[in-house]
Design an enzyme around this catalytic site. Structure first.
Site, PDB file in Angstrom:
ATOM      1  N   GLY A 208       0.501  55.082  26.928  1.00  0.00           N
ATOM      2  CA  GLY A 208       1.850  55.537  27.283  1.00  0.00           C
ATOM      3  C   GLY A 208       2.900  54.643  26.652  1.00  0.00           C
ATOM      4  O   GLY A 208       2.588  53.804  25.818  1.00  0.00           O
ATOM      5  N   ASN A 209       4.137  54.851  27.046  1.00  0.00           N
ATOM      6  CA  ASN A 209       5.209  53.966  26.579  1.00  0.00           C
ATOM      7  C   ASN A 209       6.201  53.761  27.711  1.00  0.00           C
ATOM      8  O   ASN A 209       6.051  54.342  28.787  1.00  0.00           O
ATOM      9  CB  ASN A 209       5.859  54.540  25.305  1.00  0.00           C
ATOM     10  CG  ASN A 209       6.513  55.875  25.560  1.00  0.00           C
ATOM     11  OD1 ASN A 209       7.489  55.979  26.301  1.00  0.00           O
ATOM     12  ND2 ASN A 209       5.960  56.919  24.965  1.00  0.00           N
TER      13      ASN A 209
END
Ligand code: C5P
Length: 396
Positions: A208-209
């Protein structure tokens, strides 16, 4: 914002009608001229005298009585309004408004007004969830009404569910937002993406980020308040769904690509504020990966580039999160992705970008015009972007 504005406060017959006194009081204190219109059933829950005392204005309860200066000409209120707020709104008034029935002062006023209309539903959860109420709600949204609430909580019946009137502050805030905006995106269809995509590694892990989704949600809310029909395609975030927008939840870049392709068919503009992962695991393990080896190598493949691949006759706005050579890199991206406008920001600045409530961006258009904006809230940035969207749409 509220000072000297004429707010028509419509009150209908829900137990939450007593809360309208608080709304009227806060609006009056903020300097608004509050004209209360009550349906007959609302008067069973709270007296006109209470509202009259709070607003120091006559309260309209009957189309045909002559006590109010507005009663003679039943569209006078509609014309005087800067905004109409119905709080609480019953399923009945929503059905009437959706069908264009105007059999009392409130429904006549809404039918006749050109002012923005805010509806704050309050009813039993099962009534709210009934498909006919939902259809009526959808019709009102499509007509550009702003819907606030309902919220989840304890209801008149003692049961808990989705049906409580939105909090007073939220209603007042919505009124302020609606008043602060022109309706320059009325009937425009805007697709906004938000949040950071999650690319699964195995059933419990993902890549993810740190995108919070705040910029995209601010864009969706701002576009909604300017009258647009907004579809928000969102990767997971911890933000509440913006009322009055159609929300499509996705997780991965591939899912977002599909949702975008479907949404843009009838869109006037696509604003890609989502932080889309650049890579995804080549394969997703079916079972949770065990920590059996000292090292683990994941093979990653490129995700689809949604902005580049999506085709159609709509305005394309992209974002460029940069850490160096911001303008030059953003210009290249604008060309490569064939965008009409790109919003570049410096993610190394702590007051900008991921997670922050503020953003400092540079807007670059297809003609090469570069506009540096000062540090603004994400909501203000959203409106500045939409100002450009409005003028670009006008040129098409
Ligand atoms: O190439 P880069 O990721 O920097 O481009 C950012 C812009 O492109 C953003 O508007 C983002 O939403 C969009 N994007 C996309 N699909 C990707 C990666 C980014 O649409 N796979």
């Amino acid at each position: 914002m509220l000072a000297n504005k004429t707010v028509i406060l419509g009150i209908t017959g829900s137990l939450a009608a007593y809360k309208a006194a608080d709304i009227a009081s806060k609006l009056t204190q903020a300097g608004a001229r509050v004209e209360v219109v009550m349906t007959e059933s609302a008067t069973k829950f709270i007296t006109p005298l209470t509202l009259r005392s709070i607003t120091s204005r006559p309260v309209v309860t009957d189309m045909f009585e002559l006590a109010s200066e507005f009663s003679i000409e039943h569209v006078a209120l509609a014309e005087a309004a800067d905004v109409v707020v119905i709080a609480p709104a019953t399923a009945c008034v929503m059905a009437k408004l959706a069908a264009g029935i105007s059999d009392d002062e409130l429904t006549c006023t809404v039918l006749a007004t050109e002012a923005p209309v805010i509806v704050a539903p309050a009813m039993h959860a099962s009534m709210f969830q009934n498909s006919v109420t939902q259809q009526n709600l959808a019709k009102l949204k499509a007509r550009g009404f702003t819907i606030v609430g309902p919220e989840y909580g304890r209801l008149a019946s003692g049961k808990v569910g989705l049906g409580r009137l939105a909090e007073t502050d939220k209603i007042i805030d919505t009124i302020g937002q609606v008043l602060s905006q022109g309706r320059d995106l009325t009937s425009k269809r805007i697709v906004v993406t938000a949040g950071g995509t999650q690319e699964p590694i195995d059933p419990v892990r993902h890549i993810g980020n740190r995108s919070s989704g705040k910029m995209g949600y601010a864009l969706a809310e701002a576009a909604r308040n300017r009258g647009a029909e907004v579809k928000l395609i969102t990767a997971p975030t911890s933000l509440p769904e913006p009322v009055g927008t159609e929300v499509v939840s996705v997780k991965t870049a591939a899912e977002m690509k599909e949702a975008v392709a479907r949404a843009v068919i009838q869109a006037d503009a696509l604003i890609m504020a989502a932080a889309v992962a650049d890579y995804q695991p080549k394969s997703v393990a079916e079972a949770k990966i065990k920590k059996e080896t000292p090292t683990l190598t994941l093979e990653l493949i490129r995700t689809p580039d949604i902005l580049t691949e999506v085709k159609g006759n709509f305005l394309k706005v992209g974002f460029a999160a940069e850490s160096q050579n911001i303008v030059a890199n953003a210009k290249q991206k604008l060309e490569r992705k064939q965008l009409d406008l790109i919003v570049a920001n410096d993610i190394t600045d702590p007051s900008s970008g991921f997670g922050a409530d503020t953003n400092k961006v540079t807007l670059i258009d297809k003609q090469g015009n570069v506009e540096d904006l000062p540090l603004l809230t994400k909501r203000e940035v959203a409106d500045r972007i939409l100002d450009r969207v409005v003028s670009l749409l006008a040129k098409r």
